[in-house]
Design a protein around this motif. Structure first.
Motif, PDB file in Angstrom:
ATOM      1  N   LEU A  13      33.832  22.888  43.391  1.00 42.32           N
ATOM      2  CA  LEU A  13      35.100  23.571  43.758  1.00 42.32           C
ATOM      3  C   LEU A  13      35.797  22.626  44.640  1.00 42.32           C
ATOM      4  CD1 LEU A  13      34.242  27.163  44.564  1.00 42.32           C
ATOM      5  CD2 LEU A  13      35.082  26.453  42.544  1.00 42.32           C
ATOM      6  N   LEU A  31      37.854  26.979  38.529  1.00 41.27           N
ATOM      7  CA  LEU A  31      39.357  27.519  38.915  1.00 41.27           C
ATOM      8  C   LEU A  31      40.436  26.773  38.253  1.00 41.27           C
ATOM      9  CD1 LEU A  31      38.789  28.454  42.652  1.00 41.27           C
ATOM     10  CD2 LEU A  31      38.190  29.830  40.591  1.00 41.27           C
ATOM     11  N   GLU A  57      38.843  23.900  45.621  1.00 43.08           N
ATOM     12  CA  GLU A  57      39.604  24.783  46.361  1.00 43.08           C
ATOM     13  C   GLU A  57      38.528  25.245  47.555  1.00 43.08           C
ATOM     14  OE1 GLU A  57      38.945  24.940  43.430  1.00 43.08           O
ATOM     15  OE2 GLU A  57      40.767  25.037  42.154  1.00 43.08           O
ATOM     16  N   GLN A  65      42.033  33.513  39.704  1.00 42.64           N
ATOM     17  CA  GLN A  65      41.078  32.886  40.899  1.00 42.64           C
ATOM     18  C   GLN A  65      40.187  33.834  41.442  1.00 42.64           C
ATOM     19  OE1 GLN A  65      43.468  29.891  43.223  1.00 42.64           O
ATOM     20  NE2 GLN A  65      43.154  28.150  41.516  1.00 42.64           N
ATOM     21  N   THR A  66      40.857  34.678  41.861  1.00 44.63           N
ATOM     22  CA  THR A  66      40.393  35.966  42.747  1.00 44.63           C
ATOM     23  C   THR A  66      39.203  36.548  41.684  1.00 44.63           C
ATOM     24  OG1 THR A  66      42.004  36.101  44.132  1.00 44.63           O
ATOM     25  CG2 THR A  66      40.577  37.878  43.949  1.00 44.63           C
ATOM     26  N   LEU A  74      43.548  28.157  36.488  1.00 39.03           N
ATOM     27  CA  LEU A  74      43.810  29.702  36.842  1.00 39.03           C
ATOM     28  C   LEU A  74      44.894  29.886  37.749  1.00 39.03           C
ATOM     29  CD1 LEU A  74      40.124  31.120  36.717  1.00 39.03           C
ATOM     30  CD2 LEU A  74      41.924  30.588  34.863  1.00 39.03           C
ATOM     31  N   TRP A 107      37.639  35.281  39.303  1.00 36.16           N
ATOM     32  CA  TRP A 107      36.664  34.627  38.778  1.00 36.16           C
ATOM     33  C   TRP A 107      35.628  34.684  40.304  1.00 36.16           C
ATOM     34  CZ3 TRP A 107      34.172  30.830  42.249  1.00 36.16           C
ATOM     35  CH2 TRP A 107      33.183  30.187  41.457  1.00 36.16           C
ATOM     36  N   PHE A 155      38.236  29.062  48.771  1.00 33.58           N
ATOM     37  CA  PHE A 155      37.241  29.761  47.984  1.00 33.58           C
ATOM     38  C   PHE A 155      35.872  29.422  48.030  1.00 33.58           C
ATOM     39  CE2 PHE A 155      41.198  30.936  45.568  1.00 33.58           C
ATOM     40  CZ  PHE A 155      40.884  32.066  45.203  1.00 33.58           C
TER      41      PHE A 155
END
Length: 262
Positions: free
Chosen positions: A203, A174, A205, A182-183, A177, A185, A208
């Motif tokens: 990750l 991510l 994030e 990101q969504t 992005l 992906w 996510f």
């Protein structure tokens, strides 16, 4: 650990960098056809673990233990067969900036091509599919050097997708992005799993990461927790490794990692 119940498995994995032990006797089995997120504080060993599972040990590191890919020792795979079975998206990958976007993504098809053989119809179809999946088709004739960081990341993701491997390892996919991509992906990862592929991603994030099927939580080179992203035990372990400065809460049927403000 030699059976086919794991897409990837490591046993007694240790990685040493000088006097520092980066990974400390890790045992881990990655479930096939699932998305597994690897998380943890800075310096926990996340990227090192992912690189070890990909067989990409850095020359200045020493490594011991065993890595299995689809039940076979990683070192027993031929390079071409391994490149077909396992795709890699790493951080700060170096690609010649003058190459066209289309040619960069075609690099993902090299394991499927004979020596000096031209690209086949299947190769071109895979490249087109990957570029459309990452919303990069419109730039196919542009050079990589003309793209922004986020656009470049999407092209490198397309290259990994073009391999059409059963196992995909992605280190901070991510990065660079914006939220809509990101969504995208995340939806791509979900689609791959539905098609039977195994996705493993490092990750930062955390919200996510909580959308994955399983989570591996690292701290100081050790696996603290490996379990379902919906498991309260996983949530408590995640909060703990981040010094309880985050809290895991449900919203609209999904789990989020939120700052703990008080």
């Amino acid at each position: 650990m030699s059976d086919m119940s794991s897409a990837l498995a490591v046993s007694g994995l240790r990685v040493q960098l000088g006097e520092r032990e980066v990974l400390r006797s890790i045992d881990l089995q990655i479930t096939p056809a699932r998305w597994t997120a690897i998380v943890g504080p800075n310096g926990a060993g996340k990227s090192t673990l992912l690189r070890a599972m990909a067989g990409m040990q850095a020359g200045h590191q020493s490594q011991s233990g065993q890595v299995l890919l689809q039940g076979r020792a990683l070192q027993s795979w031929g390079s071409r067969d391994r490149a077909k079975a396992l795709a890699w998206l790493g951080q700060n990958q170096t690609v010649a900036g003058e190459m066209s976007v289309y040619d960069v993504v075609m690099l993902g098809r090299l394991p499927h091509q004979g020596w000096l053989a031209p690209a086949s119809a299947a190769d071109h179809a895979a490249v087109q599919q990957a570029l459309r999946e990452t919303h990069a088709w419109d730039w196919r004739a542009r050079s990589l050097g003309q793209l922004s960081g986020g656009e470049r990341q999407r092209v490198l993701l397309a290259r990994a997708l073009a391999v059409q491997a059963q196992v995909l390892l992605m280190d901070e996919p991510l990065a660079n992005l914006d939220p809509p991509h990101q969504t995208d992906w995340m939806l791509t990862a979900r689609k791959l799993v539905q098609q039977g592929a195994t996705v493993v991603s490092v990750l930062h994030e955390l919200s996510f990461a909580l959308l994955a099927d399983e989570m591996v939580i690292l701290q100081d080179g050790r696996v603290i927790q490996h379990g379902s992203c919906a498991d309260p035990v996983t949530h408590r372990a995640l909060e703990s490794v981040f010094e309880n400065r985050i809290q895991v809460r449900a919203l609209d049927g999904h789990w989020l990692a939120l700052p703990r403000l008080a």
